[in-house]
Design a protein around this motif. Structure first.
Motif, short mmCIF file in Angstrom:
data_model
loop_
_atom_site.label_atom_id
_atom_site.label_comp_id
_atom_site.label_asym_id
_atom_site.label_seq_id
_atom_site.Cartn_x
_atom_site.Cartn_y
_atom_site.Cartn_z
N ARG A 56 0.84 -1.19 0.00
CA ARG A 56 0.00 0.00 0.00
C ARG A 56 0.88 1.24 0.00
O ARG A 56 1.81 1.34 0.78
CB ARG A 56 -0.92 0.00 1.21
CG ARG A 56 -1.93 -1.15 1.14
CD ARG A 56 -3.13 -0.98 2.00
NE ARG A 56 -4.16 -0.05 1.56
CZ ARG A 56 -4.94 -0.19 0.49
NH1 ARG A 56 -4.76 -1.16 -0.34
NH2 ARG A 56 -5.90 0.67 0.24
N SER A 68 -4.86 6.10 -0.89
CA SER A 68 -4.06 4.91 -0.60
C SER A 68 -4.40 3.87 -1.66
O SER A 68 -5.55 3.48 -1.81
CB SER A 68 -4.38 4.39 0.79
OG SER A 68 -3.61 3.26 1.07
N GLU A 70 -2.88 0.19 -3.96
CA GLU A 70 -1.98 -0.95 -3.94
C GLU A 70 -1.13 -0.95 -5.20
O GLU A 70 -1.66 -0.74 -6.30
CB GLU A 70 -2.76 -2.27 -3.85
CG GLU A 70 -3.26 -2.59 -2.49
CD GLU A 70 -3.85 -4.00 -2.41
OE1 GLU A 70 -4.07 -4.62 -3.46
OE2 GLU A 70 -4.07 -4.44 -1.29
#
Length: 150
Positions: A56, A68, A70
């Motif tokens: 993350r 945020s 990935e």
């Protein structure tokens, strides 16, 4: 009223949970996680599949908002093919190459199957605490680099 029969087989104790993990265990866990990544990367190369670990990260979008998301983590293999056709493996703690035997930083293995076995052996030895002194030395060297930059 007594304790039910099934619970009589259990051993109950009074114990206090430690507030923090010892530094030695934290270092072991760090190396164990990296060795696990290397094992999975080697297995994926052997099976011709992709191995991806997501992490993350916080990024700023065009409007200035933070999100945020990935992203795939880049994992570099710790091994390379030598001129004679064998694989050479070196173990890293952070950016420091570990000297598992004094004066030697590489382990020579025949093929990918032996590489995976060697990585799994290193992982089990790390869990047992056999590499604690080597990890401690590398950790100290890394700390010196951080203190030098300030």
């Amino acid at each position: 009223m007594g304790v039910p029969n099934a619970l009589n087989t259990l051993r109950f104790v009074d114990a206090a949970r430690p507030r923090s993990m010892p530094a030695v265990q934290q270092r072991r866990n760090k190396l164990i996680n990296k060795l696990w990544e290397q094992i999975q990367l080697a297995k994926s190369q052997l099976e011709h599949t992709h191995f991806v670990v997501k992490r993350r990260v916080t990024v700023k979008d065009l409007e200035g908002n933070y999100k945020s998301i990935e992203r795939p983590k880049r994992i570099r293999p710790w091994w390379f093919m030598a001129a004679d056709g064998t694989l050479c493996l070196s173990v890293f703690y952070g950016s420091k190459r570990l000297e598992l035997v004094p004066g030697k930083t590489f382990i020579s293995v025949k093929n990918m199957n032996d590489l995976i076995k060697t990585l799994e052996l290193l992982k089990s030895e790390t869990e047992a605490g056999s590499l604690d002194t080597v990890i401690e030395a590398a950790s100290g060297a890394l700390k010196l680099n951080f203190n030098r930059n300030r």
